[in-house]
Design a protein around this motif. Structure first.
Motif, PDB file in Angstrom:
ATOM      1  N   LEU A  17      33.055 101.998 113.317  1.00  0.00           N
ATOM      2  CA  LEU A  17      32.016 101.195 113.958  1.00  0.00           C
ATOM      3  C   LEU A  17      31.088 102.123 114.730  1.00  0.00           C
ATOM      4  N   VAL A  18      29.786 101.946 114.581  1.00  0.00           N
ATOM      5  CA  VAL A  18      28.812 102.779 115.267  1.00  0.00           C
ATOM      6  C   VAL A  18      27.730 101.888 115.869  1.00  0.00           C
ATOM      7  N   VAL A  19      27.295 102.206 117.079  1.00  0.00           N
ATOM      8  CA  VAL A  19      26.287 101.416 117.780  1.00  0.00           C
ATOM      9  C   VAL A  19      24.906 101.760 117.240  1.00  0.00           C
ATOM     10  N   ASP A  20      24.174 100.722 116.835  1.00  0.00           N
ATOM     11  CA  ASP A  20      22.812 100.872 116.340  1.00  0.00           C
ATOM     12  C   ASP A  20      21.891 100.006 117.201  1.00  0.00           C
ATOM     13  N   PRO A  21      20.913 100.596 117.892  1.00  0.00           N
ATOM     14  CA  PRO A  21      20.016  99.791 118.748  1.00  0.00           C
ATOM     15  C   PRO A  21      19.224  98.747 117.978  1.00  0.00           C
ATOM     16  N   GLN A  22      19.066  98.913 116.684  1.00  0.00           N
ATOM     17  CA  GLN A  22      18.290  97.957 115.897  1.00  0.00           C
ATOM     18  C   GLN A  22      19.077  96.693 115.570  1.00  0.00           C
ATOM     19  N   VAL A  23      20.378  96.710 115.789  1.00  0.00           N
ATOM     20  CA  VAL A  23      21.218  95.544 115.501  1.00  0.00           C
ATOM     21  C   VAL A  23      21.431  94.778 116.802  1.00  0.00           C
ATOM     22  N   THR A  24      21.172  93.490 116.792  1.00  0.00           N
ATOM     23  CA  THR A  24      21.256  92.689 118.014  1.00  0.00           C
ATOM     24  C   THR A  24      22.230  91.523 117.909  1.00  0.00           C
ATOM     25  N   THR A  25      22.854  91.318 116.769  1.00  0.00           N
ATOM     26  CA  THR A  25      23.753  90.192 116.591  1.00  0.00           C
ATOM     27  C   THR A  25      24.864  90.566 115.625  1.00  0.00           C
ATOM     28  N   LEU A  26      25.933  89.798 115.656  1.00  0.00           N
ATOM     29  CA  LEU A  26      27.064  90.002 114.742  1.00  0.00           C
ATOM     30  C   LEU A  26      27.014  89.009 113.585  1.00  0.00           C
ATOM     31  N   LEU A  27      25.841  88.510 113.288  1.00  0.00           N
ATOM     32  CA  LEU A  27      25.691  87.460 112.281  1.00  0.00           C
ATOM     33  C   LEU A  27      26.167  87.905 110.906  1.00  0.00           C
ATOM     34  N   ASP A  28      25.874  89.143 110.519  1.00  0.00           N
ATOM     35  CA  ASP A  28      26.254  89.610 109.184  1.00  0.00           C
ATOM     36  C   ASP A  28      27.760  89.541 108.972  1.00  0.00           C
ATOM     37  N   PHE A  29      28.514  89.834 110.007  1.00  0.00           N
ATOM     38  CA  PHE A  29      29.973  89.830 109.864  1.00  0.00           C
ATOM     39  C   PHE A  29      30.526  88.405 109.876  1.00  0.00           C
ATOM     40  N   HIS A  30      29.754  87.462 110.369  1.00  0.00           N
ATOM     41  CA  HIS A  30      30.192  86.067 110.330  1.00  0.00           C
ATOM     42  C   HIS A  30      30.284  85.574 108.885  1.00  0.00           C
ATOM     43  N   PHE A  31      29.403  86.060 108.026  1.00  0.00           N
ATOM     44  CA  PHE A  31      29.414  85.657 106.618  1.00  0.00           C
ATOM     45  C   PHE A  31      30.215  86.627 105.752  1.00  0.00           C
ATOM     46  N   ARG A  32      30.441  87.851 106.213  1.00  0.00           N
ATOM     47  CA  ARG A  32      31.217  88.841 105.444  1.00  0.00           C
ATOM     48  C   ARG A  32      32.302  89.440 106.352  1.00  0.00           C
ATOM     49  N   PRO A  33      33.353  88.692 106.619  1.00  0.00           N
ATOM     50  CA  PRO A  33      34.368  89.195 107.556  1.00  0.00           C
ATOM     51  C   PRO A  33      35.344  90.187 106.938  1.00  0.00           C
ATOM     52  N   HIS A  34      35.384  90.288 105.619  1.00  0.00           N
ATOM     53  CA  HIS A  34      36.328  91.188 104.955  1.00  0.00           C
ATOM     54  C   HIS A  34      35.606  92.486 104.579  1.00  0.00           C
ATOM     55  N   LEU A  35      36.081  93.588 105.120  1.00  0.00           N
ATOM     56  CA  LEU A  35      35.448  94.893 104.906  1.00  0.00           C
ATOM     57  C   LEU A  35      36.487  95.864 104.371  1.00  0.00           C
ATOM     58  N   LYS A  36      36.135  96.595 103.332  1.00  0.00           N
ATOM     59  CA  LYS A  36      37.074  97.528 102.712  1.00  0.00           C
ATOM     60  C   LYS A  36      36.359  98.811 102.332  1.00  0.00           C
ATOM     61  N   ALA A  37      36.962  99.929 102.696  1.00  0.00           N
ATOM     62  CA  ALA A  37      36.418 101.230 102.318  1.00  0.00           C
ATOM     63  C   ALA A  37      36.878 101.590 100.904  1.00  0.00           C
ATOM     64  N   GLU A  38      36.296 102.628 100.378  1.00  0.00           N
ATOM     65  CA  GLU A  38      36.572 103.036  98.996  1.00  0.00           C
ATOM     66  C   GLU A  38      37.891 103.797  98.915  1.00  0.00           C
ATOM     67  N   ASN A  39      38.636 103.538  97.841  1.00  0.00           N
ATOM     68  CA  ASN A  39      39.889 104.252  97.609  1.00  0.00           C
ATOM     69  C   ASN A  39      39.625 105.660  97.105  1.00  0.00           C
ATOM     70  N   GLY A  40      40.575 106.555  97.354  1.00  0.00           N
ATOM     71  CA  GLY A  40      40.498 107.895  96.791  1.00  0.00           C
ATOM     72  C   GLY A  40      40.869 107.873  95.319  1.00  0.00           C
ATOM     73  N   ARG A  41      40.312 108.790  94.560  1.00  0.00           N
ATOM     74  CA  ARG A  41      40.609 108.879  93.127  1.00  0.00           C
ATOM     75  C   ARG A  41      41.888 109.694  92.907  1.00  0.00           C
ATOM     76  N   GLY A  42      42.582 109.374  91.833  1.00  0.00           N
ATOM     77  CA  GLY A  42      43.807 110.093  91.498  1.00  0.00           C
ATOM     78  C   GLY A  42      43.527 111.486  90.939  1.00  0.00           C
ATOM     79  N   GLY A  43      44.490 112.374  91.110  1.00  0.00           N
ATOM     80  CA  GLY A  43      44.362 113.716  90.546  1.00  0.00           C
ATOM     81  C   GLY A  43      44.532 113.708  89.034  1.00  0.00           C
ATOM     82  N   ALA A  44      44.221 114.813  88.405  1.00  0.00           N
ATOM     83  CA  ALA A  44      44.324 114.935  86.944  1.00  0.00           C
ATOM     84  C   ALA A  44      44.843 116.313  86.593  1.00  0.00           C
ATOM     85  N   GLY A  45      45.145 116.507  85.306  1.00  0.00           N
ATOM     86  CA  GLY A  45      45.624 117.792  84.844  1.00  0.00           C
ATOM     87  C   GLY A  45      44.564 118.875  84.955  1.00  0.00           C
TER      88      GLY A  45
END
Length: 492
Positions: free
Chosen positions: A48-76
């Motif tokens: 989470l990072v503070v952005d002065p341009q953001v003034t409300t939590l409205l976006d998270f009200h409609f998108r409460p589920h947040l997931k980061a990207e998984n790491g890729r598997g190794g290979a030969g």
């Protein structure tokens, strides 16, 4: 419909680490060129990072589920997997991060302030990284560590120097509109303002922010109306200004009663007793309002309030009120402790800290708690015997077996590490002299065969040769034939 949201519940999930690869290099005339499995990539983290341009939590009200990207598997061919991208969430200034139980994790104030809410999982090592002098070609690789799963509550507390409090339709929105560039909705009916409004006021060389806090009525601190939702927005205000309607026609309403009712709600909410107060008697452009303001002013000053008679319609008295606000804000800023740079705190690990603890449960089992043992268990492929033996060696080197024995554990007792349960077998660890067998297997985990070993058969043959001759004859066996049969058994 309002588009302001100041409290949301987020379901965060960091990325899982990629699995390591178990691979053997093969090419022409070199069918076994050694391990070349690459490592898995690390999972992305959620920050989470503070952005002065953001003034409300409205976006998270409609998108409460947040997931980061998984790491890729190794290979030969020693190819490592890519790391998952971190998920950076922009939040308004003044956002408080809490657990569902109300524990405060972070208070994000100031542009750029960052908090890592969920850490991504580590990528598993491939068999090329697991190879050593004794285990030259591991037949297993580590699994990726799962990322953190976390449910948090985000609460927005407006960061303002001055908070305008008062009954609905007292003129708070009108006041903030005439002293700043804010453009709130203004109408002549109660509860026109449904969201806090922020405005920036400049007086000479002083600049401060003013917040219009709506919804304060009797019973607001106990959840009545909108007050409980917006009382949190006055917590950070250095100065509180009572905006009082002196021209109200409602029965039972007068400036003294209004101030007493608002003060009662602030007292019940708590934590605001030390904030300086100003009183703005609004609507003196109405004749009855001016007369009432002159009547109640001595009583308010007797209580210790600084009183200002104003009119947002004609802007009468606003200059004196703005200068008083700036003066009190500057006094609060000077009284505040100076801001110090963030200190880097180094906490070295104690000499006797093994990094884990062992707890004896009431049912006779034992629970091992620690970051390293729990991570190792998560990264172990329990379908591979060699990987299980490798885990046992690591736990033994860490000292888990010794502490289990000191805690009173006996072979066969139930031991829990993370989400896994084991039957403890302390003889599993073979020490530095252990030589791994074929890939993917561990002789220490194999069940003992019912057939006697060659050493056991040799010992039995020597014992039979030393038997007296009369005992052999009593058994009806010829000694020479018995020896020949025994020699034939040795050829099996």
């Amino acid at each position: 419909m309002t588009t302001f949201v100041d409290r949301v519940v987020l379901h965060m999930q960091a990325g899982d680490g990629g699995h390591g690869c178990a691979s053997i290099h093969r090419e022409k005339f070199k069918p076994f060129g050694g391990p070349d499995g690459g490592n898995g990539g690390h999972g992305g983290s959620v920050s989470l990072v503070v952005d002065p341009q953001v003034t409300t939590l409205l976006d998270f009200h409609f998108r409460p589920h947040l997931k980061a990207e998984n790491g890729r598997g190794g290979a030969g061919s020693n190819r490592d997997g890519a790391n998952g991208h971190d998920l950076v969430i922009k939040v308004p200034n003044g956002t408080v991060v809490q657990t569902l139980d109300g524990e405060v994790l972070a208070d994000l104030v100031g542009a750029g302030t960052t908090f890592e809410a969920a850490r991504g999982g580590r990528g598993g090592r491939g068999n090329a990284s697991l190879a050593n002098a004794r285990r030259k070609a591991p037949g297993f690789a580590e699994l990726g560590e799962p990322g953190d799963r976390l449910d948090v509550v985000l609460e927005l507390k407006s960061v303002a120097d001055v908070g305008l409090v008062g009954f609905p339709s007292a003129g708070k929105s009108s006041l903030i509109a005439v002293i700043s560039a804010a453009k709130p909705k203004i109408a002549d009916y109660p509860f026109t303002t449904l969201v806090p409004n922020l405005g920036v006021v400049r007086v000479d060389n002083h600049t401060f922010t003013v917040a219009d806090v709506p919804g304060l009525i009797p019973g607001a601190a106990t959840g009545r109306g909108l007050g409980l939702e917006f009382l949190r927005h006055v917590e950070r205000c250095a100065v509180l200004v009572h905006v009082v309607d002196t021209a109200t026609l409602e029965p039972g309403r007068d400036p003294l009663a209004d101030i007493d009712a608002i003060e009662s709600e602030l007292t019940q909410y708590g934590g605001l007793a030390d904030r300086p107060r100003l009183v703005a008697l609004n609507k003196i452009d109405v004749p009855d309002g001016r007369d009432l303001a002159e009547i109640v002013r001595p009583d308010l000053e007797a209580r210790g309030f600084r009183v200002f008679e104003i009119s947002t319609a004609t802007r009468e008295g606003l200059k004196e009120l703005m200068f008083a606000m700036a003066e009190v804000v500057e006094q609060a800023r000077r009284a505040a402790p100076p801001a110090e740079p963030t200190r880097i705190v180094i906490r070295p690990k104690a000499v006797d800290d093994a990094g884990f603890t062992i707890e004896a449960e009431e049912d006779g089992s034992f629970t091992v708690r620690g970051v390293r043992p729990e991570r190792w268990v998560k990264q172990t492929n329990f379908e591979n015997d060699e990987a299980i033996g490798f885990l046992a060696d690591r736990l033994a080197r860490l000292g888990v077996e010794d502490k289990l024995a000191k805690a009173g554990a006996k072979p066969g007792d139930l031991v829990r590490i993370g989400e896994r349960e084991f039957d403890w077998q302390p003889t599993l660890y073979a020490g530095a002299d252990f030589v791994p067998g074929s890939r993917g297997t561990d002789v220490r985990l194999e069940e003992k065969s019912a057939r006697a070993s060659a050493a056991e058969r040799l010992a039995a043959r020597k014992a039979r040769r030393q038997r007296p001759a009369d005992e052999a004859e009593a058994d009806g066996l010829d000694a020479d034939v018995s020896d020949d049969l025994t020699d034939d058994d040795d050829l099996d």
